[in-house]
Design an enzyme around this catalytic site. Structure first.
Site, short mmCIF file in Angstrom:
data_model
loop_
_atom_site.label_atom_id
_atom_site.label_comp_id
_atom_site.label_asym_id
_atom_site.label_seq_id
_atom_site.Cartn_x
_atom_site.Cartn_y
_atom_site.Cartn_z
CB ALA A 1 1.54 47.81 11.18
CB ILE B 1 0.98 55.16 12.38
CG1 ILE B 1 1.69 56.49 12.59
CG2 ILE B 1 0.07 55.21 11.16
CD1 ILE B 1 0.78 57.62 12.98
CD GLU B 2 2.06 49.73 11.47
OE1 GLU B 2 1.13 48.93 11.55
OE2 GLU B 2 2.57 50.06 10.39
#
Length: 558
Positions: free
Chosen positions: A18, A186-187
């Site tokens: 990620a 986002i991760e």
């Protein structure tokens, strides 16, 4: 044209790594895909990357100029349901559960429908080294953040006040675009304890093997993938390595998420195309939304006011300090002595799996700034608190090279603690007399054996609270001034009793050891000389090695 061959280790392939995207500078030319190499069954990547032609120097501030947004109307896709649901994991954090109850986070969401031209214009206004493309997929993620997951976004905005300065400093130090600070959104939704189904952990979602490859310590007690600082440095190194391979930040971000092996497959299956949107449908489904979500996060954080989104304030302490601890320490010891909730310690130090700093080397302990001084002032009591309960010494392997065991004394009640720095000529007995304490107490408080002290050593002394300032001033007094506090005067010339066998040789005196002598009693015969000075001058390491008749050379103090 010369070619360079980059070999990507097997461990990077196919991992759900990620990370997010970085946009290349307008002065950087993207490398063309070289001829494909044959891949093994394990999909080991060996990709030839053609070296770009040298580019002419341009304005260093060119990246601040407005760039045309890459608009595509031929792309459309649904949002991955797993991505949407993962945002909710943030709510499990202690500092989210303890959000300030007096703060109202409910704001009206007008949900005004905006035209594509508005989104495109706003994206153009963002100074970014990363291409901020626009299409229906990006628009769907913008709506996810600004309409469907408003509460989670406001939580992340509040937490960004703590995490973004960490990311920004490291990105600036390594020369990477500041926009990459949005990757952990986002991760992991800025959750340092996030753990994916594939086993990726931390803010930057490192897999075990990749974390070890980038020198992150992972064992039963410590998982540095959860350490905001160390994992950020590792993520930056990985991103730089990937950029050397692809020269395209969109592809770098995709490779961070699904591994370079899957990105290379998508490039080959699309006929060698290297534009992210051209290979979009060739990527794994869980990776496709990665770049669009990254662009949407940048947009939402830059235009949150336009969507009536505001940071949710929490009790998470923004001002913190870091202490380096080289002894074994349990969070309970810290929590009980300086009155800090253990849950807060866990969230400030997410890298410790069992609430234990294992010792053996220096480990960081992050505390709220207001409690740092309290920890330092009470560190002896903290390490001593229920030590046998938390760290039983039974069945421990003893290191023969350790001369003494670790020691922590119990501080006396109703006393103030001051520190005294040992100076040349000081001795345990003298120091005890100056502070009006027993020599046995001084030895106990400082774990002193055989009255051995060293110049520069800091000794703990407990004195009446009303006289703390008075005794604290002893560090700035001369030997004569400290003796004067006892009503004693110091003669400028001192002679040693003739009963001792001695001969003078310039600035040195030779003393013959008699029965009953030790280094401390000998040092008392020579004011201004310490037992440590005598041992050092005569190359003696063992204080118990004195023998009757032995001659010692002593440098007299003027």
């Amino acid at each position: 044209m010369r070619r360079k061959i980059f070999f990507i280790p097997l461990i990077l392939l196919g991992t759900a790594f990620a990370c997010s995207t970085i946009k290349p500078s307008t002065t950087i030319k993207e490398d063309k895909v070289a001829s494909e190499n044959t891949l093994s069954e394990l999909d080991t990547v060996s990709t030839d990357i053609a070296v770009s032609e040298p580019v002419s120097e341009t304005d260093t501030l060119a990246f601040l100029k407005l760039n045309n947004v890459d608009v595509r109307y031929d792309l459309d896709d649904d949002i991955n349901s797993n991505f949407s649901s993962n945002l909710d994991s943030l709510l499990h954090l202690w500092y989210i559960k303890n959000t300030d109850s007096n703060y109202s986070s409910e704001r009206v969401n007008t949900n005004v429908t905006l035209s594509d031209s508005v989104y495109i214009q706003r994206l153009q206004q963002i100074p970014s080294l990363i291409d901020l493309s626009y299409n229906k997929i990006v628009k769907n993620y913008i709506k996810l953040y600004s309409e469907k997951r408003r509460s989670q976004v406001e939580y992340m905005m509040g937490l960004s006040e703590y995490y973004f300065p960490i990311f920004e400093e490291i990105l600036d130090k390594e020369g990477l675009p500041q926009e990459l600070k949005y990757l952990p959104i986002i991760e992991s939704a800025l959750n340092p304890k996030a753990l994916s189904r594939a086993g990726a952990s931390g803010l930057w979602q490192f897999m075990y093997g990749t974390g070890r490859m980038y020198k992150l310590d992972i064992n039963s007690f410590v998982d540095e993938r959860r350490d905001p600082v160390k994992s950020s440095y590792a993520a930056v190194k990985y991103l730089k390595d990937m950029y050397k391979v692809y020269g395209n930040w969109h592809l770098v971000i995709a490779a961070y998420n699904c591994g370079p092996g899957n990105v290379n497959k998508a490039i080959r299956r699309s006929g060698g195309k290297r534009n992210y949107w051209d290979i979009y449908y060739r990527l794994p489904r869980e990776t496709r939304g990665y770049v669009p979500a990254f662009i949407a996060a940048i947009y939402t954080f830059n235009y949150h006011k336009e969507h009536n989104l505001y940071p949710k304030k929490s009790n998470f302490p923004i001002a913190c300090d870091t202490l380096m601890i080289d002894e074994t320490l349990h969070f309970d010891q810290v929590s009980k002595v300086i009155s800090i909730p253990k849950e807060q310690l866990r969230d400030l130090n997410p890298q410790y799996r069992a609430d234990i700093l294992p010792g053996g080397k220096a480990y960081s302990l992050k505390l709220p700034l207001k409690l740092t001084s309290k920890f330092i002032d009470n560190q002896d009591s903290i390490f001593a608190y229920k030590k046998d309960y938390y760290f039983s010494q039974k069945d421990k392997v003893v290191n023969p090279s350790d001369r003494y065991q670790k020691f922590a004394h119990v501080a006396p009640k109703d006393k103030a603690k001051v520190y005294y720095k040992v100076k040349p000529g000081d001795a345990v007995g003298l120091i005890a007399s100056w502070f009006h304490i027993r020599t046995s107490d001084l030895r106990y408080w400082n774990n002193i054996r055989r009255n051995l002290i060293k110049v520069g050593q800091k000794l703990v002394v407990y004195v009446p609270k009303s006289k703390a300032d008075y005794y604290g001033s002893f560090n700035s007094m001369s030997y004569a001034q400290k003796q004067a506090t006892l009503g004693k005067s110091v003669s400028t010339t001192t002679t040693v009793a003739k009963s001792t066998t001695e001969t003078e040789d310039g600035s040195y005196v030779y003393y013959t050891v008699r029965r009953g002598d030790n280094f401390w009693t000998i040092a008392k015969k020579f004011p201004g000389v310490s037992n440590y000075d005598i041992m050092k001058l005569n190359n003696i390491n063992d204080a118990g090695s004195l023998k009757v008749g032995q001659k010692l050379r002593i440098k007299r103090k003027s």
